[in-house]
Design an enzyme around this catalytic site. Structure first.
Site, PDB file in Angstrom:
ATOM      1  N   MET A  31       0.849  -1.195   0.000  1.00 22.30           N
ATOM      2  CA  MET A  31       0.000   0.000   0.000  1.00 22.30           C
ATOM      3  C   MET A  31       0.892   1.255   0.000  1.00 22.30           C
ATOM      4  O   MET A  31       0.447   2.346   0.352  1.00 22.30           O
ATOM      5  CB  MET A  31      -0.941  -0.003   1.201  1.00 22.30           C
ATOM      6  CG  MET A  31      -1.915  -1.183   1.160  1.00 22.30           C
ATOM      7  SD  MET A  31      -3.456  -0.899   2.022  1.00 22.30           S
ATOM      8  CE  MET A  31      -2.893  -0.638   3.686  1.00 22.30           C
ATOM      9  N   HIS A  35       9.033   1.152   3.446  1.00 22.20           N
ATOM     10  CA  HIS A  35      10.106   1.197   4.448  1.00 22.20           C
ATOM     11  C   HIS A  35      10.976  -0.034   4.277  1.00 22.20           C
ATOM     12  O   HIS A  35      10.753  -0.845   3.347  1.00 22.20           O
ATOM     13  CB  HIS A  35       9.504   1.293   5.857  1.00 22.20           C
ATOM     14  CG  HIS A  35       8.464   0.256   6.143  1.00 22.20           C
ATOM     15  ND1 HIS A  35       8.743  -1.088   6.210  1.00 22.20           N
ATOM     16  CD2 HIS A  35       7.121   0.366   6.337  1.00 22.20           C
ATOM     17  CE1 HIS A  35       7.645  -1.762   6.462  1.00 22.20           C
ATOM     18  NE2 HIS A  35       6.623  -0.905   6.536  1.00 22.20           N
ATOM     19  N   HIS A  38       9.342  -3.417   3.514  1.00 26.47           N
ATOM     20  CA  HIS A  38       8.949  -3.659   2.113  1.00 26.47           C
ATOM     21  C   HIS A  38      10.187  -3.958   1.264  1.00 26.47           C
ATOM     22  O   HIS A  38      10.157  -4.831   0.391  1.00 26.47           O
ATOM     23  CB  HIS A  38       8.269  -2.422   1.517  1.00 26.47           C
ATOM     24  CG  HIS A  38       6.981  -2.040   2.171  1.00 26.47           C
ATOM     25  ND1 HIS A  38       6.850  -0.903   2.937  1.00 26.47           N
ATOM     26  CD2 HIS A  38       5.770  -2.635   2.176  1.00 26.47           C
ATOM     27  CE1 HIS A  38       5.609  -0.807   3.367  1.00 26.47           C
ATOM     28  NE2 HIS A  38       4.922  -1.838   2.935  1.00 26.47           N
ATOM     29  N   GLN A  62     -10.289  -2.567   2.650  1.00 22.95           N
ATOM     30  CA  GLN A  62      -9.770  -3.260   3.833  1.00 22.95           C
ATOM     31  C   GLN A  62      -9.734  -2.368   5.063  1.00 22.95           C
ATOM     32  O   GLN A  62      -9.250  -2.778   6.113  1.00 22.95           O
ATOM     33  CB  GLN A  62      -8.410  -3.898   3.547  1.00 22.95           C
ATOM     34  CG  GLN A  62      -7.253  -2.923   3.373  1.00 22.95           C
ATOM     35  CD  GLN A  62      -5.995  -3.648   2.904  1.00 22.95           C
ATOM     36  OE1 GLN A  62      -5.878  -4.035   1.753  1.00 22.95           O
ATOM     37  NE2 GLN A  62      -5.046  -3.842   3.798  1.00 22.95           N
ATOM     38  N   GLY A 148       5.100  -9.993   4.126  1.00 23.38           N
ATOM     39  CA  GLY A 148       5.886  -9.926   5.367  1.00 23.38           C
ATOM     40  C   GLY A 148       5.220 -10.714   6.482  1.00 23.38           C
ATOM     41  O   GLY A 148       3.992 -10.673   6.643  1.00 23.38           O
ATOM     42  N   LYS A 150       5.214 -10.004   9.454  1.00 20.02           N
ATOM     43  CA  LYS A 150       4.650  -9.114  10.483  1.00 20.02           C
ATOM     44  C   LYS A 150       3.127  -9.215  10.486  1.00 20.02           C
ATOM     45  O   LYS A 150       2.498  -9.228  11.534  1.00 20.02           O
ATOM     46  CB  LYS A 150       5.081  -7.678  10.227  1.00 20.02           C
ATOM     47  CG  LYS A 150       4.834  -6.788  11.404  1.00 20.02           C
ATOM     48  CD  LYS A 150       4.510  -5.394  10.988  1.00 20.02           C
ATOM     49  CE  LYS A 150       3.199  -5.010  11.612  1.00 20.02           C
ATOM     50  NZ  LYS A 150       2.361  -4.218  10.767  1.00 20.02           N
ATOM     51  N   MET A 185       8.770  -2.954  11.850  1.00 17.82           N
ATOM     52  CA  MET A 185       8.551  -1.828  10.936  1.00 17.82           C
ATOM     53  C   MET A 185       7.146  -1.892  10.357  1.00 17.82           C
ATOM     54  O   MET A 185       6.649  -2.968  10.019  1.00 17.82           O
ATOM     55  CB  MET A 185       9.584  -1.864   9.824  1.00 17.82           C
ATOM     56  CG  MET A 185      10.927  -1.469  10.345  1.00 17.82           C
ATOM     57  SD  MET A 185      11.988  -0.892   9.036  1.00 17.82           S
ATOM     58  CE  MET A 185      13.461  -0.587   9.989  1.00 17.82           C
ATOM     59  N   SER A 186       6.512  -0.713  10.264  1.00 19.91           N
ATOM     60  CA  SER A 186       5.156  -0.613   9.741  1.00 19.91           C
ATOM     61  C   SER A 186       4.955   0.815   9.258  1.00 19.91           C
ATOM     62  O   SER A 186       5.487   1.761   9.863  1.00 19.91           O
ATOM     63  CB  SER A 186       4.161  -0.918  10.874  1.00 19.91           C
ATOM     64  OG  SER A 186       2.890  -0.391  10.552  1.00 19.91           O
TER      65      SER A 186
HETATM   66  O1  PAF Z   1      -0.082  -5.776   3.571  1.00 20.55           O
HETATM   67  C1  PAF Z   1      -0.505  -4.854   2.838  1.00 20.55           C
HETATM   68  O2  PAF Z   1       0.181  -3.850   2.598  1.00 20.55           O
HETATM   69  C2  PAF Z   1      -1.899  -4.957   2.243  1.00 20.55           C
HETATM   70  O3  PAF Z   1      -2.776  -5.581   3.104  1.00 20.55           O
HETATM   71  C3  PAF Z   1      -1.905  -5.623   0.852  1.00 20.55           C
HETATM   72  C4  PAF Z   1      -1.472  -7.072   0.926  1.00 20.55           C
HETATM   73  C5  PAF Z   1      -1.007  -4.866  -0.100  1.00 20.55           C
HETATM   74  C6  PAF Z   1      -3.347  -5.599   0.289  1.00 20.55           C
HETATM   75  O4  PAF Z   1      -3.819  -4.309   0.165  1.00 20.55           O
END
Ligand code: PAF
Length: 280
Positions: A31, A35, A38, A62, A148, A150, A185-186
């Protein structure tokens, strides 16, 4: 040179043509607000595959009605700069209409591992995740997709969906990347004030305590209580702290691999983390 693609049909054509040319394709769905966590997925994909696609799409379905969809960080330019420095071939950044065309009426509902924990606290969250991930897998028909650890429950939900719907893609789960004090990390860590950032370390401390007690063969209910205490002592509002079967997320059986899951809030910011526990 990285190519930025917005159109799903163009994205799919590029991937299919590369596959026809015998290239192995790795896909990292994100999304954005990228960081080091990713980037570790990107590195693993680049290591395993010939060409890597990274998608960037803040998926509205979501997020619950009172969650942070509007304020979720959107940093496309900075993300592209970061990705340009890596060995990736395509960035896929569809817009909302491309992902959810007018009249869109279909959702992917996963039961089982989608039901407890995040599924209870964030109703509809995993339906949104499963729906967008399945759409992305259609638009980016890669050989493997990288997620990930996490978001442990999310990895279980995606694996369940891929298995149940026979989606021809391999799901690779990569280790959580942490700050120097252990905080996972988030993208949402950016919301934390200095004092909340100090509190947030309680999540990894609570998992450390869980592992110590687990290794000492302490009863699971007692470990879960100790986890809660560790969180509360630092002022974290606890959503859950539990030890469950790592695959199904149901209560432990004698043959289970175990995972400790934790979620709570520092101020208004929700944090989650987990740790796989050794066999005992
Ligand atoms: O983990 C994420 O960033 C999101 O849930 C994903 C898998 C990209 C779906 O929108």
């Amino acid at each position: 040179m990285v190519e930025l693609i917005h159109d799903p049909a163009a994205m799919r054509e590029r991937v299919l043509a590369a596959r026809m040319a015998g290239r192995r394709i790795g896909f990292v769905p994100t999304m954005g607000a990228l960081h080091a966590g990713h980037m570790s997925l990107v590195e693993q994909a680049a290591h395993d595959c010939d060409d890597v696609v990274v998608s960037i799409f803040v998926n509205p379905t979501q997020f619950g009605p009172h969650e942070d969809f509007e304020r979720y960080p959107r940093t496309l330019e900075a993300d592209c700069r970061l990705l340009e420095a890596q060995r990736i071939r395509w960035i896929f950044a569809p817009d909302r209409v491309a992902m959810y065309p007018p009249g869109d009426a279909t959702r992917v509902v996963v039961a089982g591992p989608a039901e407890p924990f995040e599924g209870t606290i964030r109703p509809g969250h995993f339906t949104g995740v499963a729906t967008v991930v399945l759409k992305l897998f259609q638009m980016v028909p890669a050989h493997a997709a990288y997620f990930g650890a996490k978001d442990w429950q999310q990895t279980r939900v995606v694996m369940q969906m891929v298995r149940d719907l026979a989606v021809p893609i391999r799901i690779v789960v990569c280790p959580t990347i942490r700050e120097s004090d252990g905080l996972a990390m988030s993208s949402r860590n950016a919301y934390l004030s200095a004092s909340e950032r100090a509190q947030a370390v309680a999540l990894v401390q609570c998992l450390g305590r869980a592992e110590d007690l687990w290794r000492a063969a302490v009863d699971v209910t007692e470990i879960e209580l100790a986890m809660q205490e560790t969180l509360k002592r630092q002022g974290i509002a606890v959503d859950y702290s539990a030890i469950v079967d790592a695959e199904s997320l149901t209560p432990l059986r004698p043959t289970s691999d175990a995972v400790a899951l934790v979620a709570g809030r520092a101020g208004m910011t929700r944090l989650i983390d987990n740790r796989l526990l050794p066999a005992r």
